[in-house]
Motif scaffolding. Structure first.
Motif, PDB file in Angstrom:
ATOM      1  N   THR A 540     -48.363 -29.802 -61.163  1.00 11.31           N
ATOM      2  CA  THR A 540     -46.964 -29.732 -60.774  1.00 11.31           C
ATOM      3  C   THR A 540     -46.841 -30.075 -59.303  1.00 11.31           C
ATOM      4  N   MET A 541     -45.837 -30.845 -58.953  1.00 10.31           N
ATOM      5  CA  MET A 541     -45.585 -31.176 -57.554  1.00 10.31           C
ATOM      6  C   MET A 541     -44.083 -31.218 -57.299  1.00 10.31           C
ATOM      7  N   ARG A 542     -43.720 -31.217 -56.035  1.00  6.06           N
ATOM      8  CA  ARG A 542     -42.312 -31.313 -55.667  1.00  6.06           C
ATOM      9  C   ARG A 542     -41.734 -32.663 -56.102  1.00  6.06           C
ATOM     10  N   PHE A 543     -40.450 -32.632 -56.431  1.00  6.94           N
ATOM     11  CA  PHE A 543     -39.756 -33.828 -56.898  1.00  6.94           C
ATOM     12  C   PHE A 543     -38.434 -33.953 -56.119  1.00  6.94           C
ATOM     13  N   PRO A 544     -38.523 -34.384 -54.861  1.00  8.87           N
ATOM     14  CA  PRO A 544     -37.303 -34.526 -54.053  1.00  8.87           C
ATOM     15  C   PRO A 544     -36.322 -35.500 -54.704  1.00  8.87           C
ATOM     16  N   VAL A 545     -35.036 -35.313 -54.425  1.00  9.89           N
ATOM     17  CA  VAL A 545     -33.997 -36.104 -55.085  1.00  9.89           C
ATOM     18  C   VAL A 545     -34.061 -37.585 -54.711  1.00  9.89           C
ATOM     19  N   ASN A 546     -34.691 -37.910 -53.574  1.00  8.44           N
ATOM     20  CA  ASN A 546     -34.733 -39.320 -53.165  1.00  8.44           C
ATOM     21  C   ASN A 546     -35.969 -40.055 -53.673  1.00  8.44           C
ATOM     22  N   VAL A 547     -36.813 -39.398 -54.497  1.00 10.82           N
ATOM     23  CA  VAL A 547     -37.973 -40.076 -55.085  1.00 10.82           C
ATOM     24  C   VAL A 547     -37.495 -40.928 -56.261  1.00 10.82           C
ATOM     25  N   VAL A 548     -37.834 -42.225 -56.222  1.00 12.79           N
ATOM     26  CA  VAL A 548     -37.411 -43.141 -57.284  1.00 12.79           C
ATOM     27  C   VAL A 548     -38.588 -43.683 -58.086  1.00 12.79           C
ATOM     28  N   GLN A 549     -39.802 -43.410 -57.628  1.00 11.22           N
ATOM     29  CA  GLN A 549     -40.978 -43.835 -58.383  1.00 11.22           C
ATOM     30  C   GLN A 549     -42.197 -43.018 -57.961  1.00 11.22           C
ATOM     31  N   PHE A 550     -43.151 -42.915 -58.889  1.00  9.87           N
ATOM     32  CA  PHE A 550     -44.431 -42.272 -58.610  1.00  9.87           C
ATOM     33  C   PHE A 550     -45.532 -43.305 -58.805  1.00  9.87           C
ATOM     34  N   LYS A 551     -46.553 -43.231 -57.975  1.00  8.23           N
ATOM     35  CA  LYS A 551     -47.721 -44.097 -58.107  1.00  8.23           C
ATOM     36  C   LYS A 551     -48.967 -43.235 -58.285  1.00  8.23           C
ATOM     37  N   ILE A 552     -49.778 -43.572 -59.309  1.00  9.05           N
ATOM     38  CA  ILE A 552     -51.080 -42.938 -59.503  1.00  9.05           C
ATOM     39  C   ILE A 552     -52.100 -43.789 -58.768  1.00  9.05           C
ATOM     40  N   MET A 553     -52.840 -43.160 -57.840  1.00 12.05           N
ATOM     41  CA  MET A 553     -53.719 -43.884 -56.927  1.00 12.05           C
ATOM     42  C   MET A 553     -55.182 -43.505 -57.138  1.00 12.05           C
ATOM     43  N   SER A 554     -56.058 -44.479 -56.898  1.00 16.02           N
ATOM     44  CA  SER A 554     -57.486 -44.235 -56.751  1.00 16.02           C
ATOM     45  C   SER A 554     -57.839 -44.665 -55.336  1.00 16.02           C
ATOM     46  N   GLN A 555     -57.900 -43.693 -54.448  1.00 15.04           N
ATOM     47  CA  GLN A 555     -58.015 -43.963 -53.016  1.00 15.04           C
ATOM     48  C   GLN A 555     -56.860 -44.874 -52.585  1.00 15.04           C
TER      49      GLN A 555
END
Length: 752
Positions: A540-555
């Motif tokens: 679970t993480m914060r989801f601010p109202v101005n977030v429009v996308q999430f990226k899953i990263m490897s480094q």
């Protein structure tokens, strides 16, 4: 058990330390005791006893009592008080699981069944009229116990409570014990019984498919009800009060779709693991101790999955896991209850003690020469496998727990045990496994109740994420996410090997969090630890109202991008029927494809009644539920949550009536046999479960009776009676739940 039925010691010398003078003048002699020769040959010999009061200190490494005799003071490094000439009792031991703990510690659990044992200098015939134990808590008398009957001579006398109620349920406090064996006294004090935290386990039977490597697909459900009482072993060996182990039983999960859940394949095993893990509410990631959250989800399957070994031969699995919080266990394994205790222990940081497992010698040692994967990098820095120096069990792949060194004891059942194996090992029969002193000590500390805090944090929008990563191909597979409102501890932006970032419309990072992944988590008991092909992650993480996308990263590499739509899905018109058909209406303003999960609360008028997930991953606006397998009341409610992949919406039905269910109760086999002499103690114990009471954390009302008596024998789940009349008895236990529904079980015995 609960509704789920089932030094340095010091001489306190009154003249110098302000205590009360303890001086006992006993005239005459008794068998087995050295006497002092009288001055006159015609006079009766006499003895002076100065009872030693010993003070137990939690965690003390050694016990070095000072014993005053004829003007001398001596110090003997021994766990028990040293006998002075003439005393029959050598030492007093308080035992809940192990009589001798790690570093001679004194860690005792409030509310846990306890035996007090008096060890004698020599074998003696015990006179029950001259033998007793006074139990005091915080200086106030609780009860006086009689000795357990022993035929012939013995060098140890056990004192057991006739019921938990008789001993004040071993409530938290500081205890002292005043023992007397054949009129010879010894007193000990300073034993602190402490409250420990609750352990919650969710037990679920799985209707499973076995197809690969079979001549034809096999669809099989778990048969019988034995799996419903597999909590008993964990209750016995853990430092937890019976009522503090919450064992929640759910209705069967249907994983019979062989295309998704073939348990003879890696993909099918992962699918079942994900389906069971999804039953943990999203809120548990932010608050693991919240209502409806569990330390472990155990899925029980009817047979062992088959697997093809590197050499081409076919093997079987006793169970499998892809990491916390879920393990799948074969219900028909003879040691399945011990497997539950084993897997829960992993969630508290305890390693395996079998070869090729996940080893953590700095916490609980394996045997000399053991191999396997180290728990973490810190374990390597501490010395790794070189720290493991325990003795290997002569028959099984685990460490030895010598009876003479640790005094293992099963209160309420078998009593004193012989040499045992450690349940964190493998291949031993369940009845030959117990807890090691290191495991018990670690769990006791991990289960300490934190000081209550008042959170000043406000609720905020959060997102629960769930998926898998293939470490080789870097392919990410996502399950539907969920948004909700709750508090979450403050976190800092983090970038680990794998991490997730939330970006605004300009591409700026707004929030980030490390993904906690276990590439090679501890395997199911007995299995070799190895790297996973598909590594699950959730959090679970914060989801601010101005977030429009999430990226899953490897480094610094982007593995996948998840777009956030503008609007939440809308759910309305949730309608359940007692036939089990649930329908609803849903739409998404952004036109996204929706998936659903269905929750159930059996009594929305009770704060303790929790929402439980019944169905997950649905793609149609309907679900079938078996209400006959669910707890009930006149105030049940269904809730449907829709997800567009990130955002979610929900709606609940009107309250409706689901019939309450009767409890289940099972009597244990008689620990001391089925035939007794008149006046012998008879130990009666039981286990049971009730859907409603378990969720409300209310004990069942119990009543023991015999067909040959008119009075109630007891009202606890463990009682000891010594007044049964001669004859053939049918002992009945009746359990009653909060709905007034009852269940009974019987057992027969003979008193001669």
């Amino acid at each position: 058990m609960n509704e789920s039925i089932k030094f340095s010691p010091k001489l306190w010398w009154p003249a110098f330390f302000g205590g009360s003078l303890l001086l006992v003048l006993l005239f005459g002699s008794s068998s087995g005791v050295t006497t002092t020769q009288a001055q006159e040959p015609t006079a009766e010999p006499f003895r002076i006893y100065l009872p030693v009061i010993l003070k137990a200190e939690e965690g003390s490494a050694t016990a070095t009592p000072t014993v005053v005799q004829t003007g001398e003071a001596t110090a003997t490094p021994t766990v028990a008080p040293t006998s002075q000439p003439g005393l029959l009792i050598q030492n007093i031991e308080v035992n809940q699981v192990l009589g001798i703990q790690k570093n001679n510690g004194k860690k005792f659990v409030a509310g846990k069944d306890t035996v007090i044992r008096a060890f004698l200098k020599e074998k003696s015939t015990i006179d029950a009229n001259k033998t007793s134990l006074v139990v005091k808590r915080n200086g106030t008398m609780v009860t006086t116990l009689s000795p357990k009957t022993v035929d012939g001579t013995t060098d140890v006398v056990d004192f057991l409570c006739p019921s938990a109620t008789a001993c004040g349920n071993w409530a938290a406090g500081t205890y002292s014990f005043e023992a007397k064996v054949n009129d010879d006294p010894m007193n000990v004090e300073g034993y602190e019984f402490k409250e420990r935290a609750t352990v919650r386990i969710l037990a679920i039977p799985v209707k499973a498919c076995f197809k690969e490597l079979e001549e034809a697909p096999i669809i099989k459900s778990v048969q019988g009800e034995d799996w419903k009482k597999f909590d008993f072993y964990t209750r016995d060996v853990y430092p937890v009060a019976g009522e503090k182990l919450k064992w929640a039983v759910r209705e069967e999960v249907d994983a019979s779709d062989c295309e998704k859940y073939d348990l003879n394949t890696d993909n099918g095993q992962l699918g079942v693991w994900q389906a069971l893990t999804a039953l943990m509410p999203a809120e548990c990631q932010a608050n693991p101790k919240a209502d409806g959250c569990y330390e472990l989800i155990v899925g029980f399957i009817a047979q062992a999955p088959k697997t093809k070994k590197p050499d081409g031969s076919i093997g079987t699995l006793a169970g499998f896991t892809y990491g916390k919080p879920t393990n799948i266990v074969v219900a028909t394994d003879q040691d399945a209850p011990a497997t539950v205790a084993h897997e829960v222990a992993h969630t508290y940081g305890i390693g395996d003690t079998y070869d090729t497992g996940t080893i953590r010698c700095s916490v609980n040692q394996g045997y000399t020469g053991i191999t396997g994967r180290l728990w973490d990098e810190q374990e390597t820095a501490k010395g790794g496998l070189s720290l493991c120096k325990e003795t290997k069990h002569p028959k099984y792949d685990t460490i030895l727990i010598p009876a003479t060194a640790y005094h293992p004891y099963e209160v309420g059942k078998r009593g004193a045990l012989t040499d045992m194996g450690d349940y964190m090992g493998s291949s031993a029969k369940q009845e030959e496994m117990w807890t090691s002193a290191e495991v018990y000590d670690w769990l006791f500390d991990q289960l300490a109740i934190p000081a209550p805090t008042v959170s000043s944090m406000a609720d905020e929008r959060l997102v629960y994420y769930f998926g898998t990563i293939n470490p080789t191909t870097k392919i990410v597979k996502l399950e539907p996410w969920e948004t909700y409102t709750d508090t979450i501890e403050s976190t800092v932006s983090a970038k680990g090997t794998y991490w997730i970032a939330g970006l605004d419309a300009s591409g700026q990072q707004v929030v980030s969090q490390t993904l906690e992944v276990e590439v090679d988590p501890p395997a199911s008991k007995g299995e070799k630890t190895q790297e996973l092909l598909e590594v699950p992650f959730e959090g679970t993480m914060r989801f601010p109202v101005n977030v429009v996308q999430f990226k899953i990263m490897s480094q610094t590499e982007v593995l996948t991008t998840v777009k956030v739509s503008a609007n939440d899905p809308i759910v309305t018109n949730v309608v359940p029927t007692l036939a089990g058909n649930i329908t609803w209406t849903a739409n998404d303003p952004d036109g996204d494809k929706l998936t659903y999960y269905v929750e159930y609360n059996f009594d929305v008028t009770k704060p303790a009644s929790e929402w439980m997930i019944l169905k997950d991953g649905l793609t149609e606006n309907k679900a079938d539920v078996d209400f006959s397998a669910l707890p009930g009341s006149a105030h049940a409610q269904i809730r449907v949550v829709a997800s567009d992949g990130i955002r979610s919406g929900e709606a609940a039905s009107a309250p409706f009536n689901v019939p309450a269910k009767a409890p289940k109760v099972w009597l244990d086999e008689l620990a001391w046999g089925n035939t007794y002499d008149f006046g012998d103690e008879v130990e009666l114990s039981a286990e049971g479960y009730d859907m409603q009471n378990e969720l409300l954390e209310i004990p069942l009302t119990l009543e023991w009776r015999s067909n040959l008596t008119t009075t109630v024998l007891g009202t606890d789940d463990l009682i000891v009676v010594d007044n049964l009349p001669k004859g053939n008895h049918v002992i009945t236990l009746q359990a009653t739940n909060t709905a007034g529904l009852t269940a009974t079980d019987t057992i027969t015995l003979t008193v001669k």
